[in-house]
Design an enzyme around this catalytic site. Sequence first.
Site, mmCIF file in Angstrom:
data_model
loop_
_atom_site.group_PDB
_atom_site.id
_atom_site.type_symbol
_atom_site.label_atom_id
_atom_site.label_comp_id
_atom_site.label_asym_id
_atom_site.label_seq_id
_atom_site.Cartn_x
_atom_site.Cartn_y
_atom_site.Cartn_z
ATOM 1 N N GLU A 84 -8.269 -1.337 3.575
ATOM 2 C CA GLU A 84 -7.299 -2.431 3.685
ATOM 3 C C GLU A 84 -8.093 -3.708 3.944
ATOM 4 O O GLU A 84 -9.061 -3.705 4.699
ATOM 5 C CB GLU A 84 -6.318 -2.088 4.822
ATOM 6 C CG GLU A 84 -5.415 -3.201 5.279
ATOM 7 C CD GLU A 84 -4.586 -3.843 4.182
ATOM 8 O OE1 GLU A 84 -3.898 -3.153 3.423
ATOM 9 O OE2 GLU A 84 -4.629 -5.075 4.086
ATOM 10 N N ILE A 85 -7.637 -4.806 3.346
ATOM 11 C CA ILE A 85 -8.415 -6.048 3.424
ATOM 12 C C ILE A 85 -8.041 -6.921 4.623
ATOM 13 O O ILE A 85 -8.841 -7.731 5.080
ATOM 14 C CB ILE A 85 -8.310 -6.824 2.085
ATOM 15 C CG1 ILE A 85 -9.476 -7.778 1.918
ATOM 16 C CG2 ILE A 85 -6.979 -7.538 1.960
ATOM 17 C CD1 ILE A 85 -9.688 -8.256 0.495
ATOM 18 N N ASN A 115 -12.834 -4.984 0.904
ATOM 19 C CA ASN A 115 -12.210 -5.338 -0.360
ATOM 20 C C ASN A 115 -12.465 -4.173 -1.319
ATOM 21 O O ASN A 115 -13.552 -4.032 -1.859
ATOM 22 C CB ASN A 115 -12.819 -6.632 -0.897
ATOM 23 C CG ASN A 115 -12.146 -7.069 -2.181
ATOM 24 O OD1 ASN A 115 -11.474 -6.275 -2.846
ATOM 25 N ND2 ASN A 115 -12.331 -8.320 -2.542
ATOM 26 N N ASP A 138 0.167 -5.253 -4.653
ATOM 27 C CA ASP A 138 0.692 -6.589 -4.947
ATOM 28 C C ASP A 138 0.824 -6.738 -6.468
ATOM 29 O O ASP A 138 -0.114 -6.428 -7.199
ATOM 30 C CB ASP A 138 -0.265 -7.642 -4.379
ATOM 31 C CG ASP A 138 -0.408 -7.490 -2.860
ATOM 32 O OD1 ASP A 138 0.612 -7.198 -2.206
ATOM 33 O OD2 ASP A 138 -1.527 -7.638 -2.342
ATOM 34 N N GLU A 212 5.003 2.185 4.505
ATOM 35 C CA GLU A 212 5.923 1.208 5.079
ATOM 36 C C GLU A 212 6.686 0.490 3.968
ATOM 37 O O GLU A 212 7.887 0.252 4.068
ATOM 38 C CB GLU A 212 5.156 0.200 5.945
ATOM 39 C CG GLU A 212 4.720 0.735 7.290
ATOM 40 C CD GLU A 212 3.658 1.827 7.244
ATOM 41 O OE1 GLU A 212 2.927 1.916 6.224
ATOM 42 O OE2 GLU A 212 3.556 2.603 8.209
ATOM 43 N N GLU A 213 5.985 0.175 2.902
ATOM 44 C CA GLU A 213 6.612 -0.534 1.790
ATOM 45 C C GLU A 213 7.648 0.384 1.105
ATOM 46 O O GLU A 213 8.740 -0.066 0.759
ATOM 47 C CB GLU A 213 5.508 -0.941 0.795
ATOM 48 C CG GLU A 213 5.801 -2.124 -0.061
ATOM 49 C CD GLU A 213 6.161 -3.406 0.672
ATOM 50 O OE1 GLU A 213 5.561 -3.689 1.731
ATOM 51 O OE2 GLU A 213 7.057 -4.115 0.187
#
Length: 232
Positions: A84-85, A115, A138, A212-213
Site C-alpha cells: 500500500e502506498i 509503490n 483506482d 473495505e471498498e
Amino acid sequence: NETLFPYPLNYNQVDWSLHYPKRFGKDPLKLCLNTLEYPITYDDGVNAENSRSIVDFLDIGCGFGGLCFALSENYPDKYTFGMEIRGKVVNYVGEKIRALRNEGQANNVSVIRTNAMRHLPQYFRKNSLEKIFICFPDPHFKKKNYRRRIVNPGLLSEYAYLLKQNGRIYCITDVEELHNWHVLHLEKHKMFKRIQDVEQDSAAKLIWNSTEEGKKVERNKGSKFIIVCEKV
Ligand code: SAM
C-alpha cells in the site's frame, strides 16, 4: 520527506524475518512497515535464509487490509503480504496486525509501504507467488492517466513473471468501464488464461466482500465485476 521511502535494490536485500518474525523465531510485536513511524532499511547484510521467497499471496493496493486479514484467517498455512502506498493506512494495518499478534493471530500476514507499480521485482522472485489480488483499484478515468492503472499490459507481464505456473490473478472493481479494460488486457495477454468457473475458486469468494471498498459497494447496493486468470 513523507513522499520518499526506501526500497530494496533487489530481493536479496529483503529480510522476510522482519515481516513474519514468528516463522523465524523473532519478536512478533516489532513492526517494520517502511513508514516514517516504522522504518526499514535495506542493504546487503541479509542472510540468505531470511531473504528466501516466503510470500504466497500478494494484495496490491491493500488499503485498510480487509482482504489480507481474511486470507490470513482462511489460509493459515499461506503467507499473505499487502502493499500500500499511503503511509498512514499502512500504519493502521500494521497496528491491527500487532494487536492480533498479541492474541497469537496474524503471524502469517504483513504489510509494507511501497509503490507496487515500481518495485515488485525488487521484492519477489520469478515464479514465486501463488496469487495476486487487485481489488477495487483506482479507475483513472482519463485516457492520459490509463498508464497509471495497476492493470496495464506492461505490468501484466511483470505479474505473470512473478506468479508460479498455474498461479492466479484476481481483479475486482465496481467500475464497469475499468472491468472491461481488465478483461481486454488479460484476455489479450499470452501468459494468462481466463477462469470461467469463478464460483469454484474459494479466494474469489473472499474478494467479493472482504475488502473495505467491497463492503462499501455492498452497502450502496452497487455492482461488482470480477475476472480471474491463471498463468499458462
Ligand atoms: N484494495 C482495497 C479495498 O478494496 O478496499 C483498497 C482499494 S482503494 C480504492 C485503492 C488503493 O490502492 C488505495 O489504498 C491506494 O492508496 C492504493 N494504491 C494506489 N496506487 C498504488 C501503488 N502504486 N502502490 C501501492 N498501492 C497503491
